[in-house]
Structure formats: structure tokens, C-alpha cells
Design an enzyme around this catalytic site. Structure first.
Site, short mmCIF file in Angstrom:
data_model
loop_
_atom_site.label_atom_id
_atom_site.label_comp_id
_atom_site.label_asym_id
_atom_site.label_seq_id
_atom_site.Cartn_x
_atom_site.Cartn_y
_atom_site.Cartn_z
N ASN A 97 2.69 31.81 43.45
CA ASN A 97 2.09 32.66 44.51
C ASN A 97 0.61 32.00 44.46
OD1 ASN A 97 4.52 34.06 44.81
ND2 ASN A 97 4.02 35.33 43.09
N GLU A 105 -1.15 37.80 42.25
CA GLU A 105 -1.65 39.10 41.63
C GLU A 105 -2.94 38.61 40.67
OE1 GLU A 105 -1.62 42.08 42.55
OE2 GLU A 105 0.14 41.77 43.77
N HIS A 110 -0.56 30.03 37.59
CA HIS A 110 0.62 29.91 36.73
C HIS A 110 1.78 29.40 37.88
CE1 HIS A 110 -0.55 34.01 38.59
NE2 HIS A 110 1.00 34.25 38.65
P1 AMP Z 1 1.53 36.78 40.42
O1 AMP Z 1 1.91 37.85 41.48
O2 AMP Z 1 2.23 35.19 40.76
O3 AMP Z 1 0.17 36.52 40.15
O4 AMP Z 1 2.25 37.10 39.08
C1 AMP Z 1 1.55 37.63 37.97
C2 AMP Z 1 2.63 37.85 37.15
O5 AMP Z 1 1.97 38.07 35.92
C3 AMP Z 1 3.58 39.21 37.19
O6 AMP Z 1 4.88 38.77 37.16
C4 AMP Z 1 3.31 40.03 36.09
O7 AMP Z 1 4.20 40.87 35.65
C5 AMP Z 1 2.68 39.22 34.98
N1 AMP Z 1 1.80 39.75 34.02
C6 AMP Z 1 0.60 40.54 34.25
N2 AMP Z 1 -0.17 41.00 33.14
C7 AMP Z 1 0.78 40.36 31.98
C8 AMP Z 1 0.72 40.30 30.71
N3 AMP Z 1 -0.35 40.85 29.99
N4 AMP Z 1 1.48 39.53 30.03
C9 AMP Z 1 2.48 39.02 30.78
N5 AMP Z 1 2.80 38.67 32.01
C10 AMP Z 1 1.89 39.34 32.65
#
Ligand code: AMP
Length: 125
Positions: A97, A105, A110
Site C-alpha cells: 500500500n 498506515e 513494506h
Molecule cells: P499498511 O496499511 O500497508 O501500512 O499495513 C500496515 C500493517 O502493519 C497492518 O497490516 C498492521 O496490522 C501491521 N502492524 C502494525 N503494527 C504492527 C506491529 N507492531 N507488528 C506487526 N505488524 C504490525
């Protein structure tokens, strides 16, 4: 709140804190270029995140500014993580994303690896 693509890298983002060891993660794989760990809120039976160790906001930033070695290292590592997870046989989905409309987010580049069941349509209708 989704990430504004134009913002500079925020060293306090959650993945930067994981990389510094300030927050825990459930690690799958690590090398000089990447860290891979299970998503904290999995959206599939297997949901793993692969992140570069260097500070890039998004794929847009990474693809423009990372070195050839970083890009090669990252790409090969995503494939390696899929092999470790044993999902390259049944198949899997990669997703990244980017920015506000992409629904990003966490402002550290990633790639999501989703697997473990038939994943259905690419996007909700
Ligand atoms: P995005 O919307 O592509 O930025 O996805 C961010 C992802 O990070 C989401 O799927 C969250 O569930 C994941 N996430 C957020 N904090 C953590 C954390 N501390 N450890 C592992 N995953 C996380």
C-alpha cells in the site's frame, strides 16, 4: 490515518521501532537488507510483512532512492521468505500500500505476503 506520501521519513514509526529493537516482533527471517515478521493483525492464515532495514517511506520512495543492492536484496528476500513459509507451491499474494489512496498506515515501506487459503478477488467489489 493513512500516510501522506509527501511526508519525510518518520523515525518514530512502529516499524522503525521494531528495527531498533524497541518493540518486539514475531520474526520469520532477517538478513543485511530486510526483516520479515508476522503481521500483528493477520488478514489471512499466513500474513507476513517484509521491510527493508533502511528508512524508506514507501515503494515510491524505495524504487526511486534505494541502491541497486538494496533493491536486489529486498526482492530476493521476499522470494526467500515465501520459500521459508512454504507458500510458493500453493501460491500467495504480494501487496504494498502506498500513500493515502493506497491505504498505507505505517510509513515505512513494506510488502505484505498473504497465503494459506484461496485469496479470492484482488480487490473488494
Ligand atoms: P499498511 O496499511 O500497508 O501500512 O499495513 C500496515 C500493517 O502493519 C497492518 O497490516 C498492521 O496490522 C501491521 N502492524 C502494525 N503494527 C504492527 C506491529 N507492531 N507488528 C506487526 N505488524 C504490525
Amino acid at each position: 490515518m493513512a500516510v501522506k506520501e509527501s511526508l519525510p521519513y518518520d523515525p518514530q514509526n512502529v516499524f522503525a521501532r521494531i528495527l531498533r529493537g524497541e518493540l518486539p516482533c514475531n520474526k520469520v527471517y532477517e538478513n543485511d537488507y530486510v526483516l520479515a515478521f508476522h503481521d500483528i493483525a493477520p488478514k489471512a492464515p499466513i500474513h507476513v510483512l517484509v521491510i527493508p532495514k533502511a528508512p524508506y517511506v514507501s515503494f515510491a520512495d524505495f524504487s526511486q532512492n534505494a541502491s541497486e543492492a538494496e533493491i536486489t536484496g529486498f526482492t530476493r528476500a521476499v522470494g526467500q521468505v515465501a520459500r521459508i513459509l512454504q507458500v510458493d507451491g500453493p501460491g500467495y499474494r504480494l501487496l504494498s500500500n502506498i500513500g493515502e489512496e493506497g491505504g498505507q498506515e505505517v510509513p515505512h515501506f513494506h510488502v505484505h505476503i498473504f497465503a494459506g487459503r484461496a485469496l479470492g478477488p484482488m480487490l473488494p467489489e
